[in-house]
Design an enzyme around this catalytic site. Structure first.
Site, PDB file in Angstrom:
ATOM      1  CD  GLU A 206       0.082 -11.281  17.147  1.00 22.97           C
ATOM      2  OE1 GLU A 206      -0.856 -11.432  18.253  1.00 22.97           O
ATOM      3  OE2 GLU A 206      -0.423 -11.160  16.137  1.00 22.97           O
TER       4      GLU A 206
ATOM      5  NE  ARG B  31      -2.471  -1.810   3.245  1.00 25.62           N
ATOM      6  CZ  ARG B  31      -2.581  -3.031   3.645  1.00 25.62           C
ATOM      7  NH1 ARG B  31      -3.656  -3.756   2.854  1.00 25.62           N
ATOM      8  NH2 ARG B  31      -2.271  -3.450   4.590  1.00 25.62           N
TER       9      ARG B  31
END
Lengths: 190, 183
Positions: free
Chosen positions: B107, B70
């Site tokens: 994560e 993006r």
């Protein structure tokens, strides 16, 4: 199809654009001569000229949608969309778009892949162009066209910086029904 | 407001309202900030780019680095408008030429970001662009790639900052500019 045939023959900007593109041999695998546009993006004049040529062509064609194919279509599409007052619609690999999507499968050399578009991104009757950095067999562009047509938009043209004149001796027939604008003439790769 | 301005630019409200929140994507509990709806709003998209361009045009920036994917949507229009080059920072094995890599933690596990050798030169002044900053891991990796080759990262710029994830802290004293805060 190619810029020369589209009346851009002799446009002084094309040479600079062509020279700014780097060919990387044997990527992603032996035998492939990869057309690398990242060097074009480093050449501000060549990059600007690339976008300007597309903008000049499309600004008066009542285009309301510029659809860009992930990921290199994202590098060219938005600047064109902003300049012609159109919306930008990303066409993405599976599971990247967070909302409800429609999907279109297309063939790879080995196996298939999928292109997705958000439901509601385009409306019936909108006039669209599809942007990618390069067209080879036309499989990805064909999937992009189908996605837009399934949403009842009209695909006016596909536009690419580079068109590979021959890929393994054939250019995919699927794109023959849509006009194709390719700024750069890249000769057959052996 | 992360800009430090006392009054919010009037264009910010339109940009913020053009961003769609998708609950439970990519997994339960995550409220995903979807900028694709903003890209459909020609005024909001143009305003977004204009706000960045106005901020950076006179800062002698020669490099706009955009994080895949993006960041590729916002970075090039900014680069074109301010006269800078655009450098894509990509996932592994996408860039065809010789690259340098920076690993960063997710994560669970790690990922890698790559940049072409020779894309930037020591001493150049750069911006790093992405649509959103969360934990700051990705932005930090991009900054490190540039700093390793002697580039001065003037600022990181994002459309959205997700508050509460310490992204700003992870960037340390490197400046961060965002248009919209979200929780």
């Amino acid at each position: 199809m190619f810029a020369a045939e589209n009346g851009l023959k002799g446009d002084p900007r094309l040479q600079g654009i062509s020279e700014a593109i780097r060919v990387v041999p044997h990527f992603p695998k032996p035998g492939i001569m990869f057309q690398d546009i990242t060097t074009l993006l480093l050449d501000h004049k060549a990059f600007k000229d690339t976008v300007d040529i597309f903008v000049d062509r499309y600004r008066d064609m009542d285009i309301s949608v510029v659809a860009g194919v992930e990921a290199r279509g994202f590098m060219f599409g938005p600047a064109i969309a902003l300049a012609i007052g159109a919306k930008f619609v990303p066409l993405r690999k599976p599971r990247k778009l967070p909302g409800k999507v429609i999907s279109e499968a297309y063939e790879l050399e080995y196996g298939t892949d999928c292109l997705e578009m958000h439901v509601g991104a385009v409306e019936r009757g909108e006039r669209a162009i599809v942007i990618d950095d390069l067209v080879a067999t036309g499989g990805t562009l064909s999937a992009a066209i189908r996605l837009l047509e399934r949403s009842e938009a009209e695909v006016v043209e596909c536009a690419c910086v580079i068109g590979l004149r021959e890929v393994k001796g054939q250019l995919r027939i699927a794109v023959e029904y849509r006009s194709l604008s390719m700024n750069m003439l890249r000769h057959r790769l052996t | 407001m992360a800009t430090g301005d006392e009054q919010q630019d009037p264009r910010i409200a339109g940009i913020s309202s053009a961003i769609r929140v998708i609950p439970n994507f990519p997994k339960p509990g995550i409220m995903f900030q979807d900028i694709t709806t903003m890209l459909l709003d020609t005024k909001a998209f143009k305003d977004t780019i204009d706000l960045f361009v106005e901020r950076y045009r006179d800062k002698n920036i020669s490099v706009v680095a955009g994080v895949e994917a993006r960041g590729f949507i916002f970075g090039p229009p900014i680069a074109l408008a301010i006269g800078a080059k655009f450098v894509p920072m990509r996932k592994p094995n996408k860039l065809p030429g010789e690259v340098i890599s920076e690993e960063y933690s997710l994560e669970y596990g790690t990922d890698k970001m790559e940049m072409h050798v020779g894309a930037v030169e020591a001493g150049e002044r750069a911006l790093v662009i992405d649509d959103l900053i969360a934990t700051g891991g990705t932005l930090c990796a991009a900054v490190k790639l540039l700093e390793r080759v002697g580039v001065n990262v003037v600022e990181c710029a994002c459309v959205i900052e997700l508050l509460g994830l310490k992204g700003r802290e992870r960037l340390g004293d490197r400046p961060l500019f965002v248009l919209v805060n979200a929780t």
